[in-house]
Design a protein around this motif. Structure first.
Motif, mmCIF file in Angstrom:
data_model
loop_
_atom_site.group_PDB
_atom_site.id
_atom_site.type_symbol
_atom_site.label_atom_id
_atom_site.label_comp_id
_atom_site.label_asym_id
_atom_site.label_seq_id
_atom_site.Cartn_x
_atom_site.Cartn_y
_atom_site.Cartn_z
ATOM 1 N N VAL A 57 11.037 -29.205 -5.082
ATOM 2 C CA VAL A 57 10.692 -30.535 -4.567
ATOM 3 C C VAL A 57 10.625 -30.529 -3.045
ATOM 4 O O VAL A 57 9.649 -31.001 -2.446
ATOM 5 C CB VAL A 57 11.704 -31.595 -5.060
ATOM 6 N N SER A 58 11.644 -29.990 -2.405
ATOM 7 C CA SER A 58 11.669 -30.022 -0.941
ATOM 8 C C SER A 58 10.627 -29.079 -0.348
ATOM 9 O O SER A 58 9.952 -29.441 0.621
ATOM 10 C CB SER A 58 13.059 -29.699 -0.410
ATOM 11 N N GLY A 59 10.472 -27.904 -0.917
ATOM 12 C CA GLY A 59 9.498 -26.950 -0.387
ATOM 13 C C GLY A 59 8.072 -27.458 -0.476
ATOM 14 O O GLY A 59 7.315 -27.425 0.503
ATOM 15 N N VAL A 60 7.697 -27.948 -1.643
ATOM 16 C CA VAL A 60 6.338 -28.464 -1.827
ATOM 17 C C VAL A 60 6.132 -29.728 -1.005
ATOM 18 O O VAL A 60 5.092 -29.888 -0.343
ATOM 19 C CB VAL A 60 6.048 -28.714 -3.323
ATOM 20 N N GLY A 61 7.103 -30.612 -1.009
ATOM 21 C CA GLY A 61 6.972 -31.858 -0.248
ATOM 22 C C GLY A 61 6.787 -31.620 1.237
ATOM 23 O O GLY A 61 5.897 -32.199 1.869
ATOM 24 N N ILE A 62 7.601 -30.756 1.799
ATOM 25 C CA ILE A 62 7.509 -30.459 3.234
ATOM 26 C C ILE A 62 6.187 -29.760 3.545
ATOM 27 O O ILE A 62 5.519 -30.086 4.527
ATOM 28 C CB ILE A 62 8.718 -29.622 3.692
ATOM 29 N N ALA A 63 5.781 -28.825 2.701
ATOM 30 C CA ALA A 63 4.528 -28.104 2.929
ATOM 31 C C ALA A 63 3.326 -29.049 2.894
ATOM 32 O O ALA A 63 2.405 -28.929 3.714
ATOM 33 C CB ALA A 63 4.366 -26.994 1.895
ATOM 34 N N VAL A 64 3.326 -29.989 1.963
ATOM 35 C CA VAL A 64 2.215 -30.940 1.860
ATOM 36 C C VAL A 64 2.148 -31.818 3.108
ATOM 37 O O VAL A 64 1.069 -32.027 3.679
ATOM 38 C CB VAL A 64 2.339 -31.792 0.577
ATOM 39 N N VAL A 65 3.282 -32.329 3.547
ATOM 40 C CA VAL A 65 3.299 -33.186 4.740
ATOM 41 C C VAL A 65 2.842 -32.400 5.965
ATOM 42 O O VAL A 65 2.029 -32.887 6.760
ATOM 43 C CB VAL A 65 4.702 -33.794 4.958
ATOM 44 N N GLN A 66 3.307 -31.164 6.126
ATOM 45 C CA GLN A 66 2.892 -30.358 7.267
ATOM 46 C C GLN A 66 1.389 -30.064 7.222
ATOM 47 O O GLN A 66 0.717 -30.099 8.246
ATOM 48 C CB GLN A 66 3.692 -29.063 7.336
ATOM 49 N N LEU A 67 0.868 -29.789 6.040
ATOM 50 C CA LEU A 67 -0.566 -29.544 5.893
ATOM 51 C C LEU A 67 -1.367 -30.771 6.325
ATOM 52 O O LEU A 67 -2.333 -30.658 7.086
ATOM 53 C CB LEU A 67 -0.898 -29.182 4.447
ATOM 54 N N LEU A 68 -0.968 -31.939 5.857
ATOM 55 C CA LEU A 68 -1.684 -33.165 6.211
ATOM 56 C C LEU A 68 -1.626 -33.440 7.712
ATOM 57 O O LEU A 68 -2.630 -33.838 8.317
ATOM 58 C CB LEU A 68 -1.116 -34.350 5.425
ATOM 59 N N VAL A 69 -0.473 -33.211 8.319
ATOM 60 C CA VAL A 69 -0.342 -33.438 9.763
ATOM 61 C C VAL A 69 -1.177 -32.428 10.544
ATOM 62 O O VAL A 69 -1.857 -32.788 11.510
ATOM 63 C CB VAL A 69 1.136 -33.395 10.191
ATOM 64 N N GLU A 70 -1.168 -31.166 10.133
ATOM 65 C CA GLU A 70 -1.980 -30.157 10.826
ATOM 66 C C GLU A 70 -3.466 -30.466 10.716
ATOM 67 O O GLU A 70 -4.213 -30.292 11.671
ATOM 68 C CB GLU A 70 -1.689 -28.762 10.285
ATOM 69 N N ARG A 71 -3.908 -30.911 9.551
ATOM 70 C CA ARG A 71 -5.320 -31.271 9.383
ATOM 71 C C ARG A 71 -5.689 -32.446 10.289
ATOM 72 O O ARG A 71 -6.738 -32.435 10.925
ATOM 73 C CB ARG A 71 -5.631 -31.595 7.930
ATOM 74 N N ALA A 72 -4.839 -33.455 10.321
ATOM 75 C CA ALA A 72 -5.105 -34.610 11.178
ATOM 76 C C ALA A 72 -5.105 -34.198 12.655
ATOM 77 O O ALA A 72 -5.956 -34.638 13.430
ATOM 78 C CB ALA A 72 -4.069 -35.699 10.930
ATOM 79 N N ALA A 73 -4.172 -33.336 13.023
ATOM 80 C CA ALA A 73 -4.106 -32.866 14.413
ATOM 81 C C ALA A 73 -5.345 -32.049 14.762
ATOM 82 O O ALA A 73 -5.896 -32.186 15.860
ATOM 83 C CB ALA A 73 -2.841 -32.041 14.623
ATOM 84 N N ALA A 74 -5.797 -31.196 13.844
ATOM 85 C CA ALA A 74 -6.994 -30.394 14.096
ATOM 86 C C ALA A 74 -8.210 -31.300 14.279
ATOM 87 O O ALA A 74 -9.028 -31.080 15.184
ATOM 88 C CB ALA A 74 -7.229 -29.407 12.959
ATOM 89 N N ASN A 75 -8.323 -32.333 13.458
ATOM 90 C CA ASN A 75 -9.438 -33.271 13.615
ATOM 91 C C ASN A 75 -9.353 -34.011 14.940
ATOM 92 O O ASN A 75 -10.367 -34.210 15.610
ATOM 93 C CB ASN A 75 -9.463 -34.268 12.449
ATOM 94 N N PHE A 76 -8.140 -34.391 15.346
ATOM 95 C CA PHE A 76 -7.946 -35.076 16.621
ATOM 96 C C PHE A 76 -8.377 -34.184 17.787
ATOM 97 O O PHE A 76 -9.147 -34.602 18.647
ATOM 98 C CB PHE A 76 -6.476 -35.480 16.778
ATOM 99 N N VAL A 77 -7.891 -32.945 17.798
ATOM 100 C CA VAL A 77 -8.224 -32.027 18.899
ATOM 101 C C VAL A 77 -9.711 -31.696 18.871
ATOM 102 O O VAL A 77 -10.364 -31.633 19.910
ATOM 103 C CB VAL A 77 -7.347 -30.757 18.831
ATOM 104 N N ARG A 78 -10.268 -31.493 17.682
ATOM 105 C CA ARG A 78 -11.697 -31.182 17.543
ATOM 106 C C ARG A 78 -12.547 -32.323 18.113
ATOM 107 O O ARG A 78 -13.529 -32.075 18.818
ATOM 108 C CB ARG A 78 -12.038 -30.945 16.084
ATOM 109 N N GLU A 79 -12.185 -33.572 17.830
ATOM 110 C CA GLU A 79 -12.948 -34.715 18.333
ATOM 111 C C GLU A 79 -12.828 -34.869 19.845
ATOM 112 O O GLU A 79 -13.778 -35.243 20.512
ATOM 113 C CB GLU A 79 -12.473 -35.998 17.657
ATOM 114 N N ARG A 80 -11.638 -34.582 20.384
ATOM 115 C CA ARG A 80 -11.411 -34.787 21.818
ATOM 116 C C ARG A 80 -11.902 -33.610 22.678
ATOM 117 O O ARG A 80 -12.406 -33.825 23.768
ATOM 118 C CB ARG A 80 -9.920 -34.984 22.109
#
Length: 96
Positions: A57-80
């Motif tokens: 539960v903790s491993g998958v949950g943390i990995a999913v949240v980190q993946l979503l944040v990294e994707r959002a951050a990559a889109n943010f940096v890519r746009e800027r």
């Protein structure tokens, strides 16, 4: 500047998201099971099934949240800053 933005938004965001996700998952575990989260699986009173369940539960949950944040951050940096603002492994592959 773009590399600094990635370090702050991408790496820093994923690290903070992991910490926050673990806290949320711990509270959810405790509320659902009415037992403390088995953060130390060697502790007496923690059975193997419970330790395995918490690990999954903790491993998958943390990995999913980190993946979503990294994707959002990559889109943010890519746009800027464009593709060059991202580390090579996050740049969009351009085919022939």
């Amino acid at each position: 500047m773009s590399q600094i933005a990635w370090r702050v938004v991408g790496t820093g965001g994923a690290a903070l998201a992991g910490i926050a996700a673990r806290k949320v998952l711990t509270k959810a575990w405790e509320k659902t099971t009415h037992r403390p989260a088995p953060v130390n699986p060697q502790q007496s009173g923690v059975g193997l099934p419970e330790a395995l369940a918490w690990t999954i539960v903790s491993g998958v949950g943390i990995a999913v949240v980190q993946l979503l944040v990294e994707r959002a951050a990559a889109n943010f940096v890519r746009e800027r800053f464009g593709e060059q603002g991202l580390p090579k492994q996050y740049r969009t592959l351009e085919g022939p």
